[in-house]
Enzyme design. Structure first.
Site, PDB file in Angstrom:
ATOM      1  N   ASP A 183      15.174  45.996  34.234  1.00 27.81           N
ATOM      2  CA  ASP A 183      15.680  47.078  35.066  1.00 27.81           C
ATOM      3  C   ASP A 183      15.966  46.488  36.452  1.00 27.81           C
ATOM      4  OD1 ASP A 183      15.346  50.387  35.360  1.00 27.81           O
ATOM      5  OD2 ASP A 183      15.006  49.273  37.213  1.00 27.81           O
ATOM      6  N   ASN A 191      23.766  51.626  45.434  1.00 27.12           N
ATOM      7  CA  ASN A 191      24.657  52.791  45.408  1.00 27.12           C
ATOM      8  C   ASN A 191      24.705  53.489  46.768  1.00 27.12           C
ATOM      9  OD1 ASN A 191      25.654  52.699  42.770  1.00 27.12           O
ATOM     10  ND2 ASN A 191      23.827  53.708  41.949  1.00 27.12           N
ATOM     11  N   HIS A 196      29.085  53.700  44.960  1.00 24.71           N
ATOM     12  CA  HIS A 196      28.909  53.747  43.507  1.00 24.71           C
ATOM     13  C   HIS A 196      29.835  52.750  42.822  1.00 24.71           C
ATOM     14  CE1 HIS A 196      25.970  56.938  42.833  1.00 24.71           C
ATOM     15  NE2 HIS A 196      26.381  57.370  44.024  1.00 24.71           N
ATOM     16  N   ASP A 200      28.603  50.105  40.164  1.00 22.01           N
ATOM     17  CA  ASP A 200      29.228  49.879  38.854  1.00 22.01           C
ATOM     18  C   ASP A 200      29.604  48.413  38.686  1.00 22.01           C
ATOM     19  OD1 ASP A 200      28.958  52.504  38.243  1.00 22.01           O
ATOM     20  OD2 ASP A 200      31.091  53.018  38.360  1.00 22.01           O
ATOM     21  N   GLU A 226      20.381  51.704  34.884  1.00 18.91           N
ATOM     22  CA  GLU A 226      20.364  50.283  35.240  1.00 18.91           C
ATOM     23  C   GLU A 226      19.336  49.528  34.396  1.00 18.91           C
ATOM     24  OE1 GLU A 226      19.491  52.833  37.194  1.00 18.91           O
ATOM     25  OE2 GLU A 226      17.863  52.308  38.564  1.00 18.91           O
TER      26      GLU A 226
END
Ligand code: MG
Length: 302
Positions: A183, A191, A196, A200, A226
């Site tokens: 993770d 973010n 964002h 991404d 994530e």
């Protein structure tokens, strides 16, 4: 396409009388397409490999092939070209079989008139187009149901299916199986602090980085936001730890763009005979949370 836009019709027919009849019918119907005639299946296949053709009229009984295989061999060689099969009065049942196997239509020789032929050709072209676009849509849906839209790696649904299969294999053959879950650390801050879009980008970049550094038969998937999973079959505990360490350090040193550094916390679970998919993944999850608790950017095994 309307009937007049048809450019080339390929007629594969060894009987000169039948071929002449077809040519005359098309002429009478003022069909503008040029009619190319060959006598053998092999000639028809090589013609289609080098030329475009709107529709094929195929006699099923040729010097080098007879019956249903004539149609299936041609279809394998030219899967996007519509085929209309020509049968004799005595072997009409072949025509039905041919349609079941993918021909667009069949016509019985001696029972065709020009208008029927022309209409059959037109419908065959339209139906084939529809068939191809349906197949493309189906392939796309199938792909979307297995693949994570953002990263292009397996999604959780597909991962769960593959996990079940690997668990069965490990149980049956007693082979080792490990699960690496990781993770990204402080992903929310990426973010929030950037955008964002950057978030991404990091996920995509990370997916690529990991994909490039695992074995071909390791199964890599996006588990959630994530969170990622790497299922590692036939690799012992030491080997799996080495792989996790390699992935952890690759992530740590990677430049995710404009010098952005990202780390990840890893958890490893090793399969044991009593494990179900749930208990196995839950243990990897637990190990991963232990990594978070113990300071992040590290690996824990359970
Ligand atoms: Mg024949």
């Amino acid at each position: 396409m309307n009937e007049n836009q048809m450019r080339t019709v390929l007629l594969i027919e060894d009987d000169p009388g039948d071929a002449l009849l077809i040519a005359e019918m098309l002429e009478l119907q003022q069909c503008r397409a040029s009619l190319v005639r060959v006598e053998r299946l092999s000639e028809g296949i090589s013609y289609l490999q080098q030329n475009c053709c709107d529709v094929v009229l195929l006699d099923m009984n040729l010097p080098d092939s007879s019956g249903l295989p004539t149609m299936t061999r041609l279809m394998d060689a030219a899967p996007t070209t519509p085929i209309i099969v020509l049968t004799g009065l005595s072997d009409e049942s072949f025509g039905v079989e041919a349609v079941k196997s993918g021909a667009q239509d069949y016509l019985v020789k001696g029972d065709i008139d020009g208008r029927v032929l022309k209409r059959a050709m037109f419908y065959a072209v339209e139906r084939k187009k529809l068939e191809i676009s349906l197949k493309q849509t189906r392939d796309l849906f199938e792909r979307q149901s297995r693949i994570d839209y953002l990263t292009g790696i397996y999604n959780r649904l597909m991962f769960n299916e593959l996990l079940e299969a690997e668990l069965q294999r490990a149980r049956r053959y007693g082979t080792s199986l490990s699960l690496i879950m990781f993770d990204l650390d402080h992903f929310k801050q990426i973010n929030d602090n950037y955008s964002h879009i950057m978030g991404d980008h990091v996920l995509k970049e990370l997916a690529q980085l990991i994909s490039d550094n695992i074995r071909a038969h390791d199964i890599f998937s996006r588990w959630g936001g994530e969170e990622f999973m790497v299922l590692v079959p036939k690799c012992d505990q030491a080997g799996t730890s080495m792989l996790a360490e390699k992935l952890r350090s690759l992530c740590e040193i990677h430049d995710f763009g404009n010098g952005l550094q990202v780390t990840a916390s890893f958890g490893i679970a090793h399969f044991c005979a009593e494990d179900s998919a749930e208990s196995f993944t839950a243990r990897a999850d637990e190990a991963m949370y232990l990594s978070k608790k113990n300071g992040r950017n590290r690996i824990e095994s359970l």
